[in-house]
Design a protein around this motif. Structure first.
Motif, short mmCIF file in Angstrom:
data_model
loop_
_atom_site.label_atom_id
_atom_site.label_comp_id
_atom_site.label_asym_id
_atom_site.label_seq_id
_atom_site.Cartn_x
_atom_site.Cartn_y
_atom_site.Cartn_z
N ARG A 507 0.89 -1.21 0.01
CA ARG A 507 -0.17 -0.09 0.15
C ARG A 507 0.87 1.27 -0.01
NH1 ARG A 507 -2.40 -4.33 -0.07
NH2 ARG A 507 -1.71 -3.88 -2.19
N LEU A 508 2.04 1.24 0.77
CA LEU A 508 2.83 2.35 0.73
C LEU A 508 3.43 2.54 -0.69
CD1 LEU A 508 3.72 4.29 2.97
CD2 LEU A 508 6.07 2.73 3.03
N ILE A 509 3.77 1.60 -1.47
CA ILE A 509 4.41 1.80 -2.84
C ILE A 509 3.37 2.25 -3.55
CG2 ILE A 509 5.14 0.47 -4.72
CD1 ILE A 509 7.31 0.89 -2.78
N GLU A 510 2.18 1.81 -3.54
CA GLU A 510 0.92 2.24 -4.42
C GLU A 510 0.92 3.81 -4.10
OE1 GLU A 510 -2.19 -0.43 -3.58
OE2 GLU A 510 -1.48 -1.87 -4.53
N ALA A 511 1.03 3.99 -2.83
CA ALA A 511 0.66 5.58 -2.59
C ALA A 511 1.62 6.70 -2.91
CB ALA A 511 0.42 5.79 -0.90
N ASN A 512 2.73 5.86 -3.34
CA ASN A 512 3.96 6.77 -3.31
C ASN A 512 4.64 6.21 -4.87
OD1 ASN A 512 4.20 8.34 -0.95
ND2 ASN A 512 4.29 6.24 -0.08
N LEU A 513 3.87 5.81 -5.76
CA LEU A 513 4.32 5.68 -6.91
C LEU A 513 4.95 6.71 -7.86
CD1 LEU A 513 1.92 2.70 -8.56
CD2 LEU A 513 4.47 2.48 -8.14
N GLU A 514 4.34 7.82 -7.71
CA GLU A 514 4.74 9.26 -8.42
C GLU A 514 6.14 9.66 -7.79
OE1 GLU A 514 2.71 13.77 -9.14
OE2 GLU A 514 1.71 12.22 -8.31
N ALA A 515 6.10 9.72 -6.47
CA ALA A 515 7.37 10.08 -5.80
C ALA A 515 8.52 9.32 -6.53
CB ALA A 515 7.05 10.08 -4.40
N LEU A 516 8.38 7.80 -6.26
CA LEU A 516 9.55 6.95 -6.78
C LEU A 516 9.61 7.16 -8.15
CD1 LEU A 516 7.81 3.85 -4.84
CD2 LEU A 516 10.09 5.23 -3.98
N THR A 517 8.54 7.28 -9.11
CA THR A 517 9.26 7.71 -10.43
C THR A 517 9.83 8.78 -10.72
OG1 THR A 517 7.11 6.33 -10.91
CG2 THR A 517 8.03 8.01 -12.64
N SER A 518 9.58 9.81 -9.88
CA SER A 518 10.22 11.14 -10.06
C SER A 518 11.77 10.94 -9.71
CB SER A 518 9.70 12.26 -9.13
OG SER A 518 9.93 12.00 -7.71
N VAL A 519 12.33 10.05 -8.85
CA VAL A 519 13.89 10.06 -8.78
C VAL A 519 14.25 8.90 -9.41
CG1 VAL A 519 13.59 10.88 -6.52
CG2 VAL A 519 13.32 8.52 -6.63
N GLY A 520 13.61 8.26 -10.45
CA GLY A 520 14.27 7.28 -11.31
C GLY A 520 13.80 5.77 -11.07
N PHE A 521 12.61 5.61 -10.32
CA PHE A 521 12.32 4.37 -10.15
C PHE A 521 11.11 3.84 -11.32
CE2 PHE A 521 14.13 4.32 -5.91
CZ PHE A 521 14.73 3.01 -5.72
#
Length: 630
Positions: A507-521
């Motif tokens: 759930r934490l990953i799903e909620a923060n996908l945009e932030a993770l994508t913004s740094v290269g994930f």
């Protein structure tokens, strides 16, 4: 019990309880009256922590003979007339309750004279009643003496703290007013001994030398207003002093704020000061600051609390932004490099950067082996053949750390070229980083100590640089620059990795996908609590994708990455920490020089993103003194 009107005496005692809490409350109210009267000199005498005697002498405008008795009536004031005046208050006092409240619970003597009168007047009150009034010869100004505080309210007297505690509160109060009004000469005498005095020159720095001490004042940075950013917001001026990042405390109590000359307590504005040190100071440390905020009186409401230490702003966000911007600008532009001294090497701090593997590092120091598991054993000679140490220039493990990100590695063919910066690469997001103005003096690498610190020489002496902290700062600013230019570099994995997580982590990953994508994930759901990792930030390309994601998840779950104010910053700080050069890693001369060159062009080279220092400085004068050459 039937409803009835309180007697005047009972009402007066209730009002006194709100205004006069302890001796320092009396001192505060009388000081404000003196300042409002235009005084240039204030003398405060205290005995018994303020219980036996409080006497304040000023050279202000005084009180007219026919108004002295009226001055002690409830709600009698010269500061305002109509309700509309409450929205445009220029004075410290305005309610007309202080003198009446003080006189209700003490024995008060007033001696005053205006410049229009040839003689002054003495008025003596006890428990709110006038017991004597007569003419007296006295200089222009006012002497207010308060004796036997709470003599007629034994319950209140019983709850007073020890005399030493009351004296300390009074010391703090006088110091604050001296800061707010440096043009007034203050002197404080406690039990016959002068404990504090100022010159009244009008220079805040002179007061801070007395209040903070010369050693601390040397480390203070001047704060100037950064200017108005929007015409639709009120004009807000911020000035004063704040400490260099390496001078800090463990509580916010050393942040002192004044609004239009009034000391206030505001957790939001105190937070703004702390946030100005984002990535420049550890998250659990706070600066020393004395800041004066000025704005139109119509933009704030001071009629919030009887003690008048709380105010409300019509544009609180604008005030927050003005403080944050002004302090940040002062810290970035003026911060010195911490001096190298004995206190710099306390046991806890000296090995703080060895956090990756401290026990391994200490265990291997004696046999010359590196503490980092992937660092190859280098067969280094035990002698120094000349100007530069015998470091190998082909340290294979170092190339993966990202130090040369933005630079093409060009090993010098001639030793004289070794100190030249490496050529910047074209077409990368870090080009602007490489072209930034220099923020440090030019440094020349001398060598490496304990496979952890780089020794460099500069125009002002010797510099000891923590290679791990310095590389963290470089990577952090490169990442931030890539964020600004939307050029975050992602490294696609050779094989798509599938990671299975707990339900909570998923759930934490799903909620923060945009932030993770913004740094290269590049992560996508793969059914249930599984995710496919297609790409990771380029500087983590040498780590397994699931390992990188697990490290990021730790920080997201705790939500407490030091110095991070946004989720993206939390992730970036963790990425930089994982990818930076480790303590215990042997570097070649070229690698050290490249690291120094990049550090010289960072915006904040003196601290890592977590707020720890990247370098210490020992001046040539200090070295000469240490060796007895002066």
């Amino acid at each position: 019990m039937p409803i009835q009107l309180l007697t005047e005496m009972v009402a007066a005692h209730i009002a006194a309880g709100e205004v006069v809490e302890r001796p320092v409350s009396v001192v505060k109210e009388l000081l404000e009256n003196s300042i409002d009267a235009g005084t240039r000199t204030i003398r405060v005498e205290i005995e018994g922590g303020g219980r036996r005697l409080i006497r304040i002498t000023d050279d202000g405008s005084g009180i007219a003979r026919d108004e002295v008795e009226l001055a002690f009536a409830r709600h009698a004031t010269s500061k305002l007339r109509a309700v509309e005046d409450l929205s445009n208050i220029h004075t410290l006092g305005f309610r007309g309750e202080a003198l009446a409240s003080i006189a209700t619970v003490a024995q008060v003597t007033l001696v005053t004279r205006t410049d229009e009168e040839r003689a002054g007047v003495l008025l003596r009150l006890e428990a709110g009643r006038v017991v004597e009034q007569r003419s007296i010869g006295t200089p222009i100004g006012t002497v207010m003496t308060v004796e036997n505080l709470f003599f007629n309210t034994p319950a209140r007297f019983k709850f007073l703290k020890a005399e030493a505690t009351e004296r300390r509160h009074i010391d703090t109060l006088i110091t604050r007013y001296a800061m707010a009004y440096p043009g007034v000469r203050f002197s404080l005498i406690q039990d016959g001994r002068e404990t504090f005095t100022t010159s009244g020159t009008g220079d805040l720095a002179d007061v801070l030398i007395e209040a903070l001490g010369m050693d601390t004042m040397r480390e203070m940075l001047e704060v100037r207003s950064s200017g108005r950013t929007r015409t639709d917001l009120p004009e807000i001026s911020v000035y004063g002093y704040t400490s260099a990042p390496h001078v800090n405390r463990n509580t916010r109590s050393h942040i002192t704020l004044f609004v239009n000359g009034r000391h206030i307590q505001d957790s939001s504005l105190t937070y703004a000061v702390g946030q100005a040190y984002h990535t420049l100071m550890p998250a659990d440390r706070y600066p020393i600051a004395v800041l004066m905020i000025s704005l139109p009186p119509s933009e704030l409401d001071v009629n919030v609390h009887p003690a008048k230490t709380e105010v409300r702003f019509s544009s609180p966000d604008a005030v927050f932004s003005a403080i944050h911007r002004s302090v940040r600008q002062a810290v970035i532009s003026q911060s010195p490099i911490p001096p190298l001294n004995q206190s710099s090497f306390r046991a806890r701090e000296a090995y703080e950067s060895f956090e990756e593997a401290p026990s391994a590092f200490m265990a291997n120091r004696g046999n010359g082996r590196s503490a980092v598991s992937n660092q190859p054993e280098l067969d280094l000679p035990e002698y120094d053949a000349g100007r530069r140490g015998q470091h190998r220039s082909d340290s294979s493990s170092f190339g993966r750390t990202g130090l040369y990100s933005g630079y093409e590695r060009q090993a010098p063919t001639d030793p004289s070229e070794a100190s030249q910066p490496l050529a910047p690469t074209v077409g990368r997001g870090v080009d602007g980083f490489a072209q930034r103005p220099r923020t440090l003096p030019p440094l020349r690498v001398v060598g490496q100590v304990a496979a952890c610190y780089i020794v460099a020489e500069g125009p002002a002496g010797m510099y000891l640089i923590d290679q791990h902290a310095a590389h963290e700062r470089i990577l952090y600013e490169q990442f931030m620059l890539e964020q600004q230019t939307k050029q975050t570099v992602a490294q696609h994995t050779l094989e798509t990795a599938t990671v299975e997580l707990t339900a909570e982590a998923a759930r934490l990953i799903e909620a923060n996908l945009e932030a993770l994508t913004s740094v290269g994930f590049d992560i996508e759901p793969f059914g249930g609590d599984r995710f496919r990792v297609r790409a990771v930030p380029s500087i983590l390309a040498d780590r397994a994708p699931e390992e990188s994601l697990a490290a990021i998840l730790e920080d997201l779950e705790s939500g407490a990455e030091p110095g991070a104010s946004t989720l993206e910053a939390q992730i970036i700080l963790r990425v930089c920490k994982a990818a930076a050069v480790k303590a215990g890693q042997t570097l070649s001369y070229d690698e050290m020089q490249s690291l120094i060159r990049q550090l010289e062009h960072t915006a904040s080279p003196r601290t890592c993103p977590h707020g720890r220092p990247t370098m210490m400085h020992m001046s040539a004068e200090h070295l000469a003194k240490a060796f007895g050459r002066t």
